[in-house]
Design a protein around this motif. Structure first.
Motif, PDB file in Angstrom:
ATOM      1  N   GLY A 252      19.549   2.117  -3.847  1.00 30.77           N
ATOM      2  CA  GLY A 252      20.277   1.568  -2.323  1.00 30.77           C
ATOM      3  C   GLY A 252      21.487   1.971  -2.441  1.00 30.77           C
ATOM      4  O   GLY A 252      21.943   2.885  -1.488  1.00 30.77           O
ATOM      5  N   TYR A 253      22.409   1.117  -3.141  1.00 29.93           N
ATOM      6  CA  TYR A 253      23.799   1.569  -2.746  1.00 29.93           C
ATOM      7  C   TYR A 253      24.289   2.762  -3.288  1.00 29.93           C
ATOM      8  O   TYR A 253      25.363   3.187  -2.849  1.00 29.93           O
ATOM      9  N   GLY A 254      23.714   3.448  -4.408  1.00 35.05           N
ATOM     10  CA  GLY A 254      24.082   4.725  -4.731  1.00 35.05           C
ATOM     11  C   GLY A 254      23.901   5.761  -3.584  1.00 35.05           C
ATOM     12  O   GLY A 254      24.661   6.597  -3.422  1.00 35.05           O
ATOM     13  N   GLU A 255      22.777   5.700  -2.934  1.00 35.40           N
ATOM     14  CA  GLU A 255      22.331   6.562  -1.880  1.00 35.40           C
ATOM     15  C   GLU A 255      23.509   6.369  -0.807  1.00 35.40           C
ATOM     16  O   GLU A 255      23.814   7.094  -0.111  1.00 35.40           O
ATOM     17  N   ILE A 256      23.941   5.117  -0.453  1.00 36.00           N
ATOM     18  CA  ILE A 256      24.832   4.901   0.570  1.00 36.00           C
ATOM     19  C   ILE A 256      26.071   5.322   0.432  1.00 36.00           C
ATOM     20  O   ILE A 256      26.607   6.025   1.356  1.00 36.00           O
ATOM     21  N   ILE A 257      26.489   5.216  -0.819  1.00 33.43           N
ATOM     22  CA  ILE A 257      27.997   5.795  -1.437  1.00 33.43           C
ATOM     23  C   ILE A 257      27.906   7.186  -1.248  1.00 33.43           C
ATOM     24  O   ILE A 257      28.823   7.836  -0.633  1.00 33.43           O
TER      25      ILE A 257
ATOM     26  N   PHE B  83      23.601   1.424   7.620  1.00 34.07           N
ATOM     27  CA  PHE B  83      24.152   1.232   6.434  1.00 34.07           C
ATOM     28  C   PHE B  83      24.652  -0.034   5.989  1.00 34.07           C
ATOM     29  O   PHE B  83      24.390  -0.652   5.041  1.00 34.07           O
ATOM     30  N   PRO B  84      25.259  -0.902   6.931  1.00 38.48           N
ATOM     31  CA  PRO B  84      25.758  -2.194   6.851  1.00 38.48           C
ATOM     32  C   PRO B  84      24.554  -3.291   6.858  1.00 38.48           C
ATOM     33  O   PRO B  84      24.404  -4.032   6.004  1.00 38.48           O
ATOM     34  N   ALA B  85      23.723  -2.749   7.519  1.00 37.10           N
ATOM     35  CA  ALA B  85      22.197  -3.481   7.497  1.00 37.10           C
ATOM     36  C   ALA B  85      21.665  -3.253   6.078  1.00 37.10           C
ATOM     37  O   ALA B  85      21.079  -4.460   5.545  1.00 37.10           O
ATOM     38  N   ILE B  86      21.551  -2.378   5.745  1.00 39.04           N
ATOM     39  CA  ILE B  86      21.191  -2.004   4.356  1.00 39.04           C
ATOM     40  C   ILE B  86      21.559  -2.937   3.419  1.00 39.04           C
ATOM     41  O   ILE B  86      20.852  -3.417   2.405  1.00 39.04           O
ATOM     42  N   VAL B  87      23.067  -2.885   3.325  1.00 38.36           N
ATOM     43  CA  VAL B  87      23.877  -3.492   2.320  1.00 38.36           C
ATOM     44  C   VAL B  87      23.548  -4.984   2.449  1.00 38.36           C
ATOM     45  O   VAL B  87      23.404  -5.649   1.365  1.00 38.36           O
ATOM     46  N   LEU B  88      23.620  -5.335   3.666  1.00 36.06           N
ATOM     47  CA  LEU B  88      23.200  -7.178   3.781  1.00 36.06           C
ATOM     48  C   LEU B  88      21.883  -7.506   3.448  1.00 36.06           C
ATOM     49  O   LEU B  88      21.790  -8.316   2.831  1.00 36.06           O
TER      50      LEU B  88
END
Length: 503
Positions: A215-220, A395-400
């Protein structure tokens, strides 16, 4: 005739309005927690377990079962849309499912997952009804040595299914095995590789690693690109349903995945998870149709087969629970807790002493799969519309959601920071061209491999030949050796490199 009589008894039990309502609630809740990354059926069932005490035993187990196989459906949604495996068994779905979403084919990918899951769930339920006794006899022959050898075969399969370099795939598996060793030693009770950090004495959670690396790896990775090049998943969504060519391609894959998943799901130790990986590896060995996309680039067989396998495995994993009282995974262990809570002793006597419970639960699974198909196929358009949301809002929603899901698992802020750390690690892996799926498989299987190897050596008084003197264990190790030799052969190696063209 006994089977038809028993199924009639099951329908009479499961088709009552209260049980249908609880089954629907379980399926709906399971789908939602599957879609929301990081929560998972284990945490949800654990939280709801005390609440089921007030329900009748049959209704309670029907609802908890619906949560389990409903999450198998929902877990594929986030895996396809945002490359987040909601469940460990959805890890493989990310590989081709997310590529299809990036190509504007999220609808066909979700439809393939839903149809494959429904068919496999129905077949798995029929196997549970018809073949519970003989299949349990097969699982009963598996001891610690056989489980260890089966997991070795699973890890070798992970090397085969990993794209790119074999050396990188092996390195990722070894790293996963090392991460799985963090925590407390089962035999001695001594903390190891915890670096005197109290939070690490319980080990690193699967959710933490999966959400971080995927998840976070894809966002970064997306945020590292210029805004003009940033991935817009919703672009080019032309259709929500598979084409005729897609159907012709995925139907044989669904059949193969269902057969493999139904067999591996009976085996304790993560059968549904192994089934999804094994099914994906099998599909790569099957010759595709002319013009078919390579695996890793959006092949619909890479979605249909593993989703069918993990759902068939989810259904047949009830066989050792209901007939032997042996929980094959964490969710089934919670189901044992639910049965004990209602003064029901899991094991062979359930079928004889409480036939309404056994056959009502079996029939409720078929009804639940039908409910999930009706629930999920109309929602494909809704899930795909989520992709039209601009990435700066998405992406902020996914992070949250990831942060909430990880925190809710242990109520620990340390896990949130760990997810952030693994997000950076995942980004580094993507830059180096390393496939994260083998890391997750090594991470999950590592502790189970260690436990079964130690148990096998304890029973044999330290004699390592127990791994090759037991026929099933020796056969599995021979199969793993053949797989290694096949991959090492120059012709196979060249063909594999053609199939996996690195980005």
């Amino acid at each position: 005739m006994d089977l038809f009589h028993n199924l009639a008894l099951g329908f009479a039990t499961a088709a009552t309005p209260p049980n249908l309502l609880y089954g629907f609630m379980g399926c709906l809740l399971g789908t939602l927690i599957g879609v929301l990354p990081g929560i998972g059926p284990v945490a949800t069932i654990a939280m709801l377990l005390p609440a089921t005490y007030a329900l009748p035993p049959v209704s309670a187990l029907i609802m908890l079962s619906g949560i389990y196989y409903g999450a198998q459906y929902g877990g594929s949604t986030t895996a396809i849309l945002v490359n987040l495996p909601g469940e460990s068994s959805s890890v493989v779905t990310c590989i081709d499912g997310h590529q299809m979403a990036r190509q504007g084919r999220a609808g066909p990918a979700l439809a393939a997952a839903g149809i494959g899951s429904f068919f496999a769930g129905c077949v798995g339920t029929l196997m549970l009804a018809a073949f519970a006794a003989p299949l349990t006899a097969l699982a009963f022959r598996f001891g610690p040595a056989e489980y260890f050898s089966l997991m070795i075969l699973g890890l070798i399969g992970a090397v085969v299914l990993a794209s790119g370099s074999l050396v990188k795939a092996i390195a990722m598996i070894v790293l996963g095995l090392l991460l799985g060793l963090v925590g407390t030693d089962v035999n001695s009770g001594v903390a190891r590789y915890s670096f005197d950090i109290p939070e690490l004495t319980d080990g690193i959670g699967f959710v933490v690693v999966a959400m971080g690396v995927f998840g976070y790896g894809e966002i970064i990775s997306n945020l590292a690109r210029p805004a003009a090049e940033r991935e817009v998943l919703g672009a080019g969504l032309s259709t929500l349903w598979p084409t005729r060519q897609d159907v012709r391609t995925m139907v044989p894959a669904i059949l193969r995945g269902t057969a493999l998943g139904a067999l591996l799901g009976v085996l304790p130790g993560g059968g549904a998870l192994l089934a999804s990986f094994a099914s994906y590896a099998l599909e790569k060995r099957v010759r595709g149709r002319p013009g078919e996309l390579p695996f890793g680039r959006g092949n619909i067989r890479g979605v249909a087969a593993p989703e069918s396998a993990n759902n068939a495995g989810a259904q047949t994993s009830f066989i050792p629970l209901l007939t032997l009282g042996i929980p094959p995974n964490a969710v089934m262990a919670l189901m044992v807790g639910a049965m004990t809570l209602h003064n029901i002793q899991p094991g062979p006597q359930v079928m004889a002493s409480n036939p309404e419970l056994f056959w009502g639960l079996v029939v409720s699974m078929w009804l639940g799969n039908l409910m999930l198909l009706v629930l999920n196929l109309p929602l494909i358009g809704l899930w795909v519309r989520l992709l039209r949301v601009p990435y700066r809002y998405l992406f902020p929603a996914i992070v949250l959601f990831c942060a909430i899901g990880v925190y809710a698992t242990n109520n620990n802020t340390f896990d949130v920071w760990m997810v952030a750390l693994f997000g950076v690690v995942g980004y580094v892996f993507s830059q180096l061209g390393c496939e994260p799926a083998p890391l997750l498989l090594g991470f999950i299987l590592g502790p189970m491999m260690e436990e079964n190897l130690r148990r096998a050596l304890l029973l044999s008084r330290g004699d390592w030949t127990v791994l090759v003197t037991r026929p099933i264990s020796a056969g599995l190790l021979v199969a793993a050796g053949i797989l290694v030799l096949m991959v090492a052969l120059p012709t196979i190696k060249a063909r594999r490199q053609e199939a996996f063209v690195e980005d």
